[in-house]
Scaffold this active site. Structure first.
Site, PDB file in Angstrom:
ATOM      1  N   HIS A  10      13.490  17.801 -25.697  1.00 19.29           N
ATOM      2  CA  HIS A  10      14.599  16.865 -25.598  1.00 19.29           C
ATOM      3  C   HIS A  10      15.859  17.571 -26.063  1.00 19.29           C
ATOM      4  CE1 HIS A  10      17.027  13.219 -26.146  1.00 19.29           C
ATOM      5  NE2 HIS A  10      16.136  12.596 -25.400  1.00 19.29           N
ATOM      6  N   ASP A  43       9.253   9.964 -22.107  1.00 17.40           N
ATOM      7  CA  ASP A  43       8.606   9.937 -20.791  1.00 17.40           C
ATOM      8  C   ASP A  43       7.112  10.240 -20.845  1.00 17.40           C
ATOM      9  OD1 ASP A  43      11.028   9.498 -19.263  1.00 17.40           O
ATOM     10  OD2 ASP A  43      11.575  11.546 -19.806  1.00 17.40           O
TER      11      ASP A  43
END
Length: 378
Positions: free
Chosen positions: A261, A315
């Site tokens: 991320h 996700d």
């Protein structure tokens, strides 16, 4: 002339000031209006959270009741929107259909009064109410079926699952889905929110703002990643194949979807909550065939890449939860959009208070004083 430092993707460059959400990527903290995401997920619901994000404070019981009533009343689509959707190709991606439908709402609600609180509230209500109906309707239409009309006696999450699967869901999976919507509702200035801000800064209508954000969210490096995670888990196939597959990916410098991320250098707090939700669902309704593969992959990636701050993001586990809820993989990103509409609208409303059109500069890398060459000499 001042030479500006160039940063690809505007990484680390503040684009706005906002009081909507806060992220501490080193500690794994996410807050909506100062409230920890863990607390909201355990005590609140999605519409309460949307109200908090957009209007800046938790609603009173009366305010929430009115907001829920307004959302319920506006769930239905105009028949011309449905007729337009029937003309979409069945093979089209649902995100493309959603973007077209969101933009089309601006044709039906074309009055633009960005200084009118009533207009702003009506736009917020319409978008939050109708986006789920659009997603569910396209899913049925592309299979040749008429869409299922919303039910006023069902809550926000339960109604969507009902319209999608053509049967009323049990309260528990409806609650799980409601929590999922809360987790995806907002996350500071990500790509789609930035897209929404840029579009909103021109003072266009909120339907164009959301359509712009939907188009940005569709990319595999943003919202489309959860769909890619399932494809990756299917490719790996078995728990035994996890480490050989990972070794090959690392050797080829390939992507590992659902990991890493731009902000978080520890496990995304939303991924932690989603994993717990998955385990609750599986305990009640049976395990997803790829969940054990996902857990083993998380362990293997942490062993190999944890020192680089690469851990699961939001996700990674959302796909296995959505699969268990009966949501097809190519609807994962539209479901993300249903939720993130709350965040986009919160930033739209906030920006209206002190708007300035975005006009960044560039660093020119081309030539100067080039001669025009006649076409016969080229």
């Amino acid at each position: 002339m001042t030479v500006c430092e160039y940063r690809a993707g505007l990484e680390g460059i503040p684009a706005t000031q906002s009081s909507i959400s806060f992220v501490d990527g080193q500690r794994g903290v996410l807050e909506y209006r100062g409230i920890a995401i863990e607390e909201l997920a355990s005590k609140g619901n999605f519409l309460e959270t949307a109200y908090l994000l957009i209007w800046g404070e938790l609603p009173t019981e009366a305010e929430l009741e009115l907001f829920e009533h307004e959302i319920t009343y506006h769930r239905r689509l105009k028949y011309r929107v449905r007729d337009m959707m029937k003309c979409f190709p069945e093979s089209g991606h649902p995100m493309d259909a959603l973007q077209a439908c969101a933009a089309a709402l601006g044709l039906f609600y074309s009055r633009r009064a960005l200084d009118d609180p009533t207009y702003i509230r009506e736009a917020v209500v319409r978008l939050l109410a109708k986006i789920p109906t659009m997603v569910a309707a396209f899913q049925l239409m592309r299979k040749g079926n008429d869409p299922v009309q919303p039910r006023d006696d069902l809550g926000y999450a339960a109604n969507f699952l009902y319209m999608l699967n053509e049967r009323e869901p049990d309260p528990f999976p409806a609650h799980i889905f409601d929590v999922c919507l809360m987790l995806h509702a907002e996350h500071t200035i990500n790509a789609s929110t930035f897209s929404a801000l840029v579009t909103a800064s021109t003072l266009t209508d909120p339907y164009a703002v959301v359509a712009s954000a939907v188009g940005t969210l569709a990319g595999p490096l943003h919202g489309g990643a959860n769909e890619e995670v399932i494809l990756m888990l299917e490719e790996i196939g078995t728990v035994e194949n996890v480490r050989p597959w990972l070794a090959k990916q690392l050797a080829q410098k390939g992507k590992i979807m659902g990991f890493g991320h731009r902000v978080y250098k520890v496990k995304d707090p939303r991924a932690t909550i989603l994993q717990h939700l998955a385990e609750q669902l599986f305990e009640k309704y049976g395990r997803d065939e790829y969940y054990d593969v996902a857990v083993e992959l998380e362990k293997a990636v942490e062993e190999n890449l944890g020192h680089k701050g690469i851990y699961p993001n939001v996700d990674f586990y959302s796909g296995v939860v959505y699969r268990k809820l009966g949501i097809p993989s190519d609807l994962f990103t539209p479901v993300f959009a249903i939720s993130r509409t709350a965040g986009w609208l919160a930033h739209w409303k906030e920006q209206l208070n002190e708007n300035r059109i975005f006009r960044p500069t560039q660093i020119y890398t081309g030539t100067h004083e080039a001669a025009y060459v006649p076409i016969a000499q080229r």
